[in-house]
Design a protein around this motif. Structure first.
Motif, PDB file in Angstrom:
ATOM      1  N   THR A 170     -76.661  -2.321  80.449  1.00  0.00           N
ATOM      2  CA  THR A 170     -77.684  -2.845  81.445  1.00  0.00           C
ATOM      3  C   THR A 170     -78.793  -3.362  80.609  1.00  0.00           C
ATOM      4  OG1 THR A 170     -78.254  -0.586  81.913  1.00  0.00           O
ATOM      5  CG2 THR A 170     -76.981  -1.392  83.519  1.00  0.00           C
ATOM      6  N   GLY A 171     -78.864  -3.354  79.283  1.00  0.00           N
ATOM      7  CA  GLY A 171     -79.771  -3.842  78.175  1.00  0.00           C
ATOM      8  C   GLY A 171     -80.673  -3.060  77.809  1.00  0.00           C
ATOM      9  N   MET A 172     -80.500  -1.681  77.839  1.00  0.00           N
ATOM     10  CA  MET A 172     -81.691  -0.974  77.341  1.00  0.00           C
ATOM     11  C   MET A 172     -81.325  -0.881  75.684  1.00  0.00           C
ATOM     12  SD  MET A 172     -82.222   3.154  77.339  1.00  0.00           S
ATOM     13  CE  MET A 172     -83.118   3.573  78.892  1.00  0.00           C
ATOM     14  N   PRO A 173     -82.683  -1.450  75.054  1.00  0.00           N
ATOM     15  CA  PRO A 173     -82.605  -1.542  73.907  1.00  0.00           C
ATOM     16  C   PRO A 173     -82.223  -0.279  73.003  1.00  0.00           C
ATOM     17  CG  PRO A 173     -84.600  -2.219  74.509  1.00  0.00           C
ATOM     18  CD  PRO A 173     -84.094  -1.480  75.808  1.00  0.00           C
ATOM     19  N   ILE A 174     -81.551  -0.432  71.889  1.00  0.00           N
ATOM     20  CA  ILE A 174     -80.890   0.731  70.925  1.00  0.00           C
ATOM     21  C   ILE A 174     -82.276   1.891  70.648  1.00  0.00           C
ATOM     22  CG2 ILE A 174     -80.055   1.408  68.799  1.00  0.00           C
ATOM     23  CD1 ILE A 174     -78.034   0.284  69.996  1.00  0.00           C
ATOM     24  N   ARG A 175     -83.327   1.289  70.413  1.00  0.00           N
ATOM     25  CA  ARG A 175     -84.475   2.134  69.997  1.00  0.00           C
ATOM     26  C   ARG A 175     -84.682   3.153  71.384  1.00  0.00           C
ATOM     27  NH1 ARG A 175     -86.661  -2.798  71.193  1.00  0.00           N
ATOM     28  NH2 ARG A 175     -88.124  -2.913  72.486  1.00  0.00           N
ATOM     29  N   ASP A 176     -84.702   2.726  72.446  1.00  0.00           N
ATOM     30  CA  ASP A 176     -84.921   3.372  73.661  1.00  0.00           C
ATOM     31  C   ASP A 176     -83.843   4.425  73.733  1.00  0.00           C
ATOM     32  OD1 ASP A 176     -87.202   2.063  73.829  1.00  0.00           O
ATOM     33  OD2 ASP A 176     -86.742   0.875  75.748  1.00  0.00           O
ATOM     34  N   VAL A 177     -82.721   3.933  73.594  1.00  0.00           N
ATOM     35  CA  VAL A 177     -81.427   4.852  73.964  1.00  0.00           C
ATOM     36  C   VAL A 177     -81.470   6.040  72.687  1.00  0.00           C
ATOM     37  CG1 VAL A 177     -78.853   5.216  73.666  1.00  0.00           C
ATOM     38  CG2 VAL A 177     -79.820   3.107  74.645  1.00  0.00           C
ATOM     39  N   ARG A 178     -81.939   5.489  71.439  1.00  0.00           N
ATOM     40  CA  ARG A 178     -82.203   6.601  70.389  1.00  0.00           C
ATOM     41  C   ARG A 178     -83.270   7.535  70.801  1.00  0.00           C
ATOM     42  NH1 ARG A 178     -83.704   3.366  66.460  1.00  0.00           N
ATOM     43  NH2 ARG A 178     -81.577   2.553  66.133  1.00  0.00           N
ATOM     44  N   ARG A 179     -84.376   6.973  71.330  1.00  0.00           N
ATOM     45  CA  ARG A 179     -85.544   7.977  71.648  1.00  0.00           C
ATOM     46  C   ARG A 179     -85.133   8.826  72.751  1.00  0.00           C
ATOM     47  NH1 ARG A 179     -89.024  11.132  70.076  1.00  0.00           N
ATOM     48  NH2 ARG A 179     -90.759  11.550  71.801  1.00  0.00           N
ATOM     49  N   TYR A 180     -84.263   8.066  73.804  1.00  0.00           N
ATOM     50  CA  TYR A 180     -83.940   9.237  74.858  1.00  0.00           C
ATOM     51  C   TYR A 180     -83.182  10.147  74.006  1.00  0.00           C
ATOM     52  CZ  TYR A 180     -81.895  10.662  79.252  1.00  0.00           C
ATOM     53  OH  TYR A 180     -81.554  11.256  80.350  1.00  0.00           O
ATOM     54  N   ARG A 209     -88.742  11.498  78.914  1.00  0.00           N
ATOM     55  CA  ARG A 209     -87.207  10.968  79.471  1.00  0.00           C
ATOM     56  C   ARG A 209     -87.193  10.254  80.483  1.00  0.00           C
ATOM     57  NH1 ARG A 209     -83.444  16.184  78.808  1.00  0.00           N
ATOM     58  NH2 ARG A 209     -84.607  17.503  77.519  1.00  0.00           N
ATOM     59  N   LEU A 210     -87.971  10.732  81.798  1.00  0.00           N
ATOM     60  CA  LEU A 210     -87.840   9.957  82.863  1.00  0.00           C
ATOM     61  C   LEU A 210     -88.652   8.662  83.043  1.00  0.00           C
ATOM     62  CD1 LEU A 210     -87.585  10.324  86.115  1.00  0.00           C
ATOM     63  CD2 LEU A 210     -89.925  11.395  86.416  1.00  0.00           C
ATOM     64  N   GLU A 211     -89.832   8.645  82.205  1.00  0.00           N
ATOM     65  CA  GLU A 211     -90.641   7.329  81.906  1.00  0.00           C
ATOM     66  C   GLU A 211     -89.645   6.471  81.208  1.00  0.00           C
ATOM     67  OE1 GLU A 211     -94.210   5.705  78.951  1.00  0.00           O
ATOM     68  OE2 GLU A 211     -94.242   7.832  79.317  1.00  0.00           O
ATOM     69  N   ILE A 212     -88.761   6.714  80.198  1.00  0.00           N
ATOM     70  CA  ILE A 212     -87.914   5.909  79.644  1.00  0.00           C
ATOM     71  C   ILE A 212     -86.941   5.314  80.731  1.00  0.00           C
ATOM     72  CG2 ILE A 212     -85.746   5.650  78.017  1.00  0.00           C
ATOM     73  CD1 ILE A 212     -87.407   7.766  76.222  1.00  0.00           C
ATOM     74  N   LEU A 213     -86.333   6.235  81.593  1.00  0.00           N
ATOM     75  CA  LEU A 213     -85.120   5.878  82.396  1.00  0.00           C
ATOM     76  C   LEU A 213     -85.974   5.057  83.533  1.00  0.00           C
ATOM     77  CD1 LEU A 213     -83.225   9.155  82.687  1.00  0.00           C
ATOM     78  CD2 LEU A 213     -82.350   6.995  81.506  1.00  0.00           C
ATOM     79  N   CYS A 214     -87.219   5.279  84.058  1.00  0.00           N
ATOM     80  CA  CYS A 214     -87.760   4.521  84.990  1.00  0.00           C
ATOM     81  C   CYS A 214     -88.260   3.165  84.674  1.00  0.00           C
ATOM     82  CB  CYS A 214     -88.871   5.148  85.665  1.00  0.00           C
ATOM     83  SG  CYS A 214     -88.740   6.861  86.643  1.00  0.00           S
ATOM     84  N   ARG A 215     -88.573   2.963  83.450  1.00  0.00           N
ATOM     85  CA  ARG A 215     -88.805   1.687  82.990  1.00  0.00           C
ATOM     86  C   ARG A 215     -87.548   0.939  82.733  1.00  0.00           C
ATOM     87  NH1 ARG A 215     -91.388   3.464  78.432  1.00  0.00           N
ATOM     88  NH2 ARG A 215     -89.725   3.358  76.984  1.00  0.00           N
ATOM     89  N   HIS A 216     -86.584   1.184  82.456  1.00  0.00           N
ATOM     90  CA  HIS A 216     -85.498   0.908  82.258  1.00  0.00           C
ATOM     91  C   HIS A 216     -84.791   0.346  83.676  1.00  0.00           C
ATOM     92  CE1 HIS A 216     -81.621  -0.781  80.478  1.00  0.00           C
ATOM     93  NE2 HIS A 216     -80.861  -0.068  81.428  1.00  0.00           N
TER      94      HIS A 216
END
Length: 122
Positions: free
Chosen positions: A58-68, A82-89
């Motif tokens: 669904t297009g989440m950048p690798i850097r965001d997956v790595r951070r999560y 964690r919630l912020e990353i998922l909500c932004r995505h």
């Protein structure tokens, strides 16, 4: 249940190379190893692989997956990030879906013109 990397690749539809890459690049939580040093995947790892595959698809950048993944590995106390990353995505995915719906509507209107307003398209 303990699966080898080959069995995990078959179950997930990913290649063994991709699974190793996910681990090397910090996208996996922790992949246990057998006494011989071979990776062993459980249902927990399969669930995680499914999640990160969906995030990437669904297009989440690798850097965001790595951070999560870093946050999950770190344990409790960082759930807000964690919630912020998922909500932004989620918001980005929703925006793309809305744009796709507008594109589809335009295509449907053009098809209707060619069909003389009758829906004969298969």
């Amino acid at each position: 249940m303990d699966l080898t990397i080959a069995e995990t690749a078959e179950r997930t539809g990913l290649t063994a190379h991709t699974l190793r890459y996910y681990e090397r690049d910090g996208l996996m939580l922790e992949v246990p190893r057998s006494s011989s040093g071979h990776r062993r995947y459980s249902e927990g790892e399969l669930g995680w692989i499914e999640l990160i595959t969906r995030l990437r698809t669904t297009g989440m950048p690798i850097r965001d997956v790595r951070r999560y993944a870093q946050l999950v590995r770190a344990g409790e106390g960082n759930e807000a990030e964690r919630l912020e990353i998922l909500c932004r995505h989620r918001d980005a995915v929703r925006d793309r879906l809305e744009a796709e719906a507008r594109h589809l509507a335009a295509i449907e209107r053009k098809i209707a013109v060619y069909l003389g307003e009758a829906d004969n398209c298969h």
